[in-house]
Structures are given as C-alpha cells and as structure tokens.
Design a protein around this motif. Sequence first.
Motif, short mmCIF file in Angstrom:
data_model
loop_
_atom_site.label_atom_id
_atom_site.label_comp_id
_atom_site.label_asym_id
_atom_site.label_seq_id
_atom_site.Cartn_x
_atom_site.Cartn_y
_atom_site.Cartn_z
N SER A 102 0.85 -1.19 0.00
CA SER A 102 0.00 0.00 0.00
C SER A 102 0.88 1.24 0.00
CB SER A 102 -0.91 0.00 1.23
OG SER A 102 -1.79 -1.10 1.21
N PRO A 103 0.37 2.39 -0.44
CA PRO A 103 1.21 3.59 -0.51
C PRO A 103 1.77 4.02 0.84
CG PRO A 103 -1.10 4.10 -0.95
CD PRO A 103 -0.96 2.62 -1.00
N PHE A 104 1.04 3.76 1.93
CA PHE A 104 1.54 4.18 3.24
C PHE A 104 2.68 3.27 3.74
CE2 PHE A 104 -2.47 1.77 3.81
CZ PHE A 104 -2.00 0.65 4.49
N GLU A 105 2.97 2.19 3.00
CA GLU A 105 4.03 1.27 3.41
C GLU A 105 5.37 1.56 2.74
OE1 GLU A 105 2.02 -2.93 4.42
OE2 GLU A 105 1.66 -2.30 2.35
N GLU A 145 9.13 6.32 -4.04
CA GLU A 145 8.65 5.08 -4.68
C GLU A 145 7.26 5.28 -5.27
OE1 GLU A 145 9.68 1.22 -2.55
OE2 GLU A 145 10.07 2.70 -0.97
N ILE A 146 6.44 6.04 -4.58
CA ILE A 146 5.09 6.33 -5.09
C ILE A 146 5.18 7.18 -6.35
CG2 ILE A 146 2.90 7.51 -4.59
CD1 ILE A 146 3.36 6.84 -1.63
N VAL A 155 -2.34 4.43 -7.08
CA VAL A 155 -3.73 4.88 -7.17
C VAL A 155 -4.65 3.65 -7.23
CG1 VAL A 155 -5.45 5.98 -8.66
CG2 VAL A 155 -3.27 7.12 -8.23
N ASP A 156 -4.26 2.67 -8.03
CA ASP A 156 -5.05 1.43 -8.13
C ASP A 156 -5.12 0.71 -6.79
OD1 ASP A 156 -5.59 1.78 -10.83
OD2 ASP A 156 -3.81 0.66 -11.48
N GLU A 157 -4.03 0.75 -6.03
CA GLU A 157 -4.01 0.09 -4.73
C GLU A 157 -5.02 0.73 -3.78
OE1 GLU A 157 -2.37 -2.62 -3.29
OE2 GLU A 157 -2.14 -3.04 -5.43
N VAL A 158 -5.10 2.06 -3.78
CA VAL A 158 -6.07 2.74 -2.92
C VAL A 158 -7.49 2.42 -3.41
CG1 VAL A 158 -6.91 4.95 -2.05
CG2 VAL A 158 -4.45 4.59 -2.37
N GLN A 189 1.89 12.52 1.12
CA GLN A 189 3.13 11.74 0.95
C GLN A 189 2.85 10.24 1.10
OE1 GLN A 189 6.55 13.64 0.47
NE2 GLN A 189 4.70 14.54 -0.42
N GLY A 190 1.67 9.84 0.58
CA GLY A 190 1.30 8.42 0.58
C GLY A 190 0.46 7.97 1.75
N LYS A 191 0.21 8.84 2.72
CA LYS A 191 -0.54 8.44 3.92
C LYS A 191 -2.04 8.55 3.68
CE LYS A 191 3.39 7.90 6.00
NZ LYS A 191 3.95 6.54 6.13
N VAL A 192 -2.52 7.69 2.80
CA VAL A 192 -3.96 7.62 2.49
C VAL A 192 -4.47 6.27 2.98
CG1 VAL A 192 -5.71 7.62 0.69
CG2 VAL A 192 -3.72 9.12 0.49
#
Length: 344
Positions: A3-6, A11-12, A20-23, A319-322
């Motif tokens: 996931s983006p928060f990981e 990297e994002i 985006v697809d992961e969220v 910064q990816g924390k979604v």
Amino acid sequence: MPSPFEVSYPEIEADIETYVDEVFATLKSGFMTLPKGDGFIDYPVFEGGYEALKKITKGFSDLDPEPVVMLAFQTPITLIVLRAMLGFTPSEWAEAATENTDVVVTQSAARSIDRNVRLSPKKPLRPTGKTGERVQALVRSACKLLTEGAPEIDAALIHRLNKADTASGLTSIGPLADMGVPYSMLLYERYLGRPFAGHRDSVSELVGDLVETAIEKLLTRHGISFRKTKRAERIAGFEQAPVFIIPDEFNPQVIIEAKLAEDDGTARDKVTRVQHLRTMSVRDRTPEEGPRYEVIACIAGRGFKQRRQDMKKLLEATQGKVFTLQTIPEMVRHSRLREFITKP
C-alpha cells in the motif's frame, strides 16, 4: 503490491498509477446500507398506526379531525402515517399547519414532535400545553389537506398533493386503501421521491461519522492523545479545522482528515482541503526542518474512485498516507501516530 503508506514517497512518485489502483482496490461504497439510528420505525409498528387510522376514519372515507386528533394523542405513530400520506417533511408540515390553522407551529417544534414519536411510537402524548396545541394543529391541517386534495394549478407546476392517493382528496384515498396502488404508479412516485430519502436524511450524520468513529476507536485503543474538532469549529492556526489533531491544537504533530464521499464533488472538495493542510505544514519551512506536522487522509465511499487525478493529488499531499476503512487498522503502525502510543 504494498500500500502507498508502506513505502517512501519517491517510490510512489516513480509508479503513482499503480498506487492509485491500490487505494481504489480498498475503497468500498457504503450506499447500499444505512444505519437504522435512533427513532427508526419498523414496518409492523407503522402498519399498526395505519390500521388504527384506517379504522377510525371508516376506511379513509371520513377525515373528521376530532377523532383523528384523539387517536394521535393515544396512538402517536398515526402522526407518522399522516405525514407519509401528505408526503411532507416535519418542517413542511409545520408550515402547512401554520397556514391552515390559527396556531403557529415552528419547524423546530414539528421536528421535535416527530422525533419524540419515532423514539416512542406507542407512548401516548399529553393533550395539554403547547405540544398538545401544536399536535392538534398538525392533525387538523392534515385532515383538511387530505380531504381537499390537489387544487388546479398552472400546467408548468406540479402540486405536492398531486399523488395517486391524494390528488382528488378522499375519493383518491379510499379506493387505494382498499385495492392498493398500481405498480407503475408506485414506481413513478418512488422515482420522484427516491427510496429511503427521508431516512437517509435523518441519519446523514451517522453515515458521515462512519470513518471518524473508526479513527476515534483506533486512537483510543492505543492510548493516543487527540483533539477531535467540532463541525465549523475555529482552531487557531488553521483556516479550516481538521477532524483530528494529535496530540492537540497547541502542538500539532499529526493531522487527520476524514471523509466519506459518495459523489465526486464532495470528494474533490476534501482533496482540496488536504492539499491546503499540506501547504500550511511546509509554509516557511526549509527542507531540513521538514513539515510542521504529518498530514493523513482517511477516506471511504465511491466518490473518491471517480477521478484518478484527484487521488494522485491526495497521495502527493499526504506523501502516501492515504487510508481507507479497510486499512485504518494499519494507520498507527505506518505513520507518526506510533510515536504517541501509550497502550501497546
């Protein structure tokens, strides 16, 4: 795929479409279900009121207000039935009662009466005092409007009583109570009114609080100090108060914005708010100093799946924390919230 928060934000950036697809994959729409909430009326209770009203009006052939008023005090659920027959909200019924009787019924009073009846539909109402006077006015206006039916009006307009059961007054209600409504007409009027619209409006705050409740439980479980703001509350240092401030507004270290959005317009507005929080966090800060606080977005609903560009902006601003309802349990471990844990 993580996931983006990981992962780190570089990297994002290198593969943002995939993230985006992961969220999107964890975003679930909740529009098919609604919380019942306090004051939900189950059908058997509603039907009991309907049958009592049908009996006292001789199959809706005589809407003499006197016996209907007495019934409303003894069996309050009949007020809900009358309102359903009119097709009015409590506020609209208050306006109609004020116009058609010599009693002023305020919108707040009508809403209060309606809610009290829904909370205790079988508890008799006191016929005295202001409330008793207003209940009488509501019932008398209903009996008058339902007896008269819809008047002739300009062809470019439609009257609210021009419905299958109320268009011609008592001559409309009686036959439909005996025979039922043609399915095509039921569907047409449902199209005009939307199924569950009134109930959805009454529990709109519960629906919207779904994400906030999940966050609050998570923070409490880990003993994390937080400040949850009220709607439209003003907080020093913020043009618009975020939903959660950790540990408090005097030393904000983590900001959490939370939103359930079932339409893209609402989702876009929330993305803009998160972007603004990010801008505020880095204003007058050097790269070495870093942002004043970490910005986290917790989202739910199909509205956030409508515009890929908006999701890219959200990932950039946080910064990816979604996080979504499905991934909120991971939020403490993958954000600065872990620094404030007091209960492992």
